[in-house]
Structures are given as C-alpha cells and as structure tokens.
Design an enzyme around this catalytic site. Sequence first.
Site, short mmCIF file in Angstrom:
data_model
loop_
_atom_site.label_atom_id
_atom_site.label_comp_id
_atom_site.label_asym_id
_atom_site.label_seq_id
_atom_site.Cartn_x
_atom_site.Cartn_y
_atom_site.Cartn_z
CG HIS A 14 -1.70 -1.23 1.44
ND1 HIS A 14 -2.94 -1.49 0.93
CD2 HIS A 14 -1.35 -2.35 2.13
CE1 HIS A 14 -3.34 -2.70 1.30
NE2 HIS A 14 -2.39 -3.24 2.03
CB SER B 162 13.36 22.68 -15.26
OG SER B 162 12.63 23.89 -15.34
CE LYS C 22 12.02 19.46 -11.04
NZ LYS C 22 10.72 19.87 -11.57
CD GLU D 20 8.85 12.38 -15.38
OE1 GLU D 20 8.15 12.96 -14.56
OE2 GLU D 20 9.72 12.96 -16.05
#
Length: 465
Positions: free
Chosen positions: A155, A277, A283, A290
């Site tokens: 979980h 970024s 970043k 992704e």
Amino acid sequence: MKLWGGRFTGLTDNDVDIFNSSISFDQKMYKADILGSIVHAQMLGKQGIITQEEAQLITEELDNIKNEIESGAVVIDPDSEDIHTFIEGLLTKRIGDAGKRLHTARSRNDQVALDVRLYLCGAITETRDALVNLISVILDIAEANLNTIMPGFTHMQHAQPVTLAHHMNAYAQMFKRDVERLFDCYKRTDVSPLGSGALAGSTYPIDRQFVADTLGMTGGVTLNSMDSVSDRDFVIELASCYSIIMMHLSRFCEELITWSTSEFGFVTMDDGFSTGSSIMPQKKNPDVAELVRGKTGRVYGNLMALLTVMKSLPLAYNKDMQEDKEAIFDSEKTVNMCLKVFAKMLATCNFNKDAMYKAAFEGYLNSTDFADYITKRGVPFRASHKITGELVVYCIEKGINIEDVSLDVFNEFCSGYCTVDEDIYKAITPEACVTGRAHVGGPAPERAQEVIDYMRSWIKERTKE
Ligand code: ARG
C-alpha cells in the site's frame, strides 16, 4: 501497375489509391516478402508447376532485388499499392514472363499472412534479446546489493525490511515470464500459411511442407486454408506480450521516479539519463522513466486497436486486416526502444544505500518480527498481533522505535503470555528480519544469490536456442 487491373475498365479514384495503399508501412517486410517468394518459386519449380529454369531465374533476380534495396540502388516506390505489388512488378520488369509466373498457386492473402509471420518471428527474437539484456543488468545490481537493506512496501506504506537484491529480483522474475510468453507466442507465429491461396487453397500440386521446412518454420504448416488467411491471433498475442512488458516496465519506472524524489532519495539517476528544466535551474528530472511509463499507453492502445479490428470479422480475409501492421510495428518499435533505453538508464542508476538503510528504521517495519518472536514463545499469533499493535501505539506516543523499548516494558506488554529476553534486540534488527526469511523465494541474501545463479543459467539456456 495493379495486380488486379483486368477486371476493371474505370480508373481507381486518386484518393482511394492513397487510402488503399499500405506500402508506406508494409515495405518494412520486404525481406520476408522476398524470402517467401524465393521459397515459393523453388517449390513451384520442384513440383513442375513452373520450370526449374524459371524458378532459378526468379530466385536469382529476387536475390538481386533484395541486395539492391539494401544498398539503396533500388528505392521502394511509394506509389505502389503494397510491397508485394512492388517487388513482383520490379521482378517482372526485369525477367519478363518468368516473373509473371511467380504468383501461380498464391494469393496476396496467404502471401501477406506469411510475410507478417516471418517478420514478427524476427521481431520476437529482437525483443527477447533486449529483455535478456535487461534481466542481466537487473541481476548485476541484485548481486551487488545482496545485503543492501531497504524498506519493503505494501500500500506504499513501510511494511517489512527487504534488500535491494530482493526487490530487483522481483523484476527479474517478471521479465523472465515475459521472455517465456514471447517464446510461446513464437511457436504459434512460426507456422506457414502459404498454399492457402485466397481462402480455399490451390488446384496445383503444391508442397506446403517443403515451403515450411525450407523457411525453417518450426511449427510446420497451418491446417485450414480459411483460418490461415484470416488468423491474426498471433499478432494480437504479440501485442499482448508487448503490453505486459510495458506494464512491467511502467511499474519499475514508477518506482524509480518515486525513489528519485527528495522525499525518498533512494536513487540518483545519471546525468546521461535525466533532463533539466528550462526555468528551474535546480531541476533534474527522470524523463526517461517518465517517457517509458507514458509509452505504455500507446502499446496498450495498439492491443485494443488490433482486438477491435478483428472483432466480428467474418471468414475469410477482409481488407480490415491490413490495419494489423501499423499497430504491431508501432508496438515493436516502442517496446524495443524502451527496453534498450531503460536498461541503460538502470545500469547507470546510483542507489543510495544509506538512505535505504535509514528508511528501514522508520515505520515499525520489525513489528511482524516482534510478533513472531513472542509467537515462537507460545503466544497464539492473533494475540501476538494484538500485543504488538498495542506496543506500536505506545512507541508512537513516545516517539521511539520498538528496539528502543526496555525489556521491562516488553514484559509488561506480554505479561500472562510469555517472557521476553535480551535476545529480542537481535531478533528485530533489520538484518535479522531479512536473514530470518530464508525459505525459497525469501529475501535472505543466500536465497537471493541462489535465484541470481539460477537466473544466469536460465539465460544461458534460453539464448542458446
Ligand atoms: N496490403 C494487404 C494487407 O495488408 C495485402 C493483402 C491484400 N489482399 C487483398 N485481397 N486485397 O492485408
């Protein structure tokens, strides 16, 4: 040039020519198409359906065409209806009547079915190799981290301690099943439909087995001509294998993305596999993971497209089936690319062992082990569970871990059930939690090592074939 012009007096609408054409995508199968035609011609020659000289002439010229396509000397004409038309047209232009005899006892329906099967056999092998490479990367990480303790989750909550090796080995098992599924799919793909004609076979004395044997198709010949030209199960099966591979990859990506957040800090991705970024200078984004996660969507989409193309299609061949190619080719390309980039990304990941170890002390991961300790001292497990639960509440209130509790307090919680001794502190270290689970399939380092050894020999076996 049209292969079916005789019946027509009017011209095809220009837009229909474009709409109908499949050459933009089926040219990918030129090698399979030429190979199938060579073997078909040889069979026709052997059976006396055409002369041996004609068969020889066709074989040689098709071979030339293949080489010239490869060298770039021949450019595939984008205005041809499909790859079959283009190659037969070029052959006939070069060798005349012998070329016109090639299509004896054959239809594009059994021809394209063969081409797709031959092409996909190659694709399956490529994907299998990419999977095996990924499994090897995973096993290397596992072997280097047999004792790297980290929290295991259920979980998404801290559950019980495991090792990075055990976590990695879980993915090795998934990808192993993917390889096995591909092998199984290969068996049903590597079967020759040639000789099925348009749908009802052929009146010539053809030798279908010769074609299958010469092509090295391990599954022999298909057994029903109508099914042969209209079966695309093998395409759907492969699309489904591809979808399951992407599902596995997407889970792995999701974890690496989560692990690379500052909240987790379990993994640092290599600069070569991260991007920045345009506005936020600090970043470092896990774009590769992704993108692989995102590409899962299109691979699932291709599976749905194929299932829907085939839904309710009456026997036998229908032009709808031309829609099989772009979908499966897209999945093939996407999956192979994802496997390749993902394996490289994973191999360069830096796992932060300290952060993982530290996290193994947060969230009472050794609760089950405390409960097991008192259970082994005679307390029924359900009662042990309750006692430990109360102990955890006590620890939360005090802001301490279970191992920080004194023996006296342990014994207060267990009074009337059992006594707790000094050895409890050894029994509930993260190391003990891991090594204590030493059955087959458990996280204990020696068990994980056995799995790695087994997997390495399995890879050797599998890649022999
Ligand atoms: N491009 C077609 C396909 O992919 C080839 C078979 C054409 N057969 C036909 N009867 N029109 O299915």
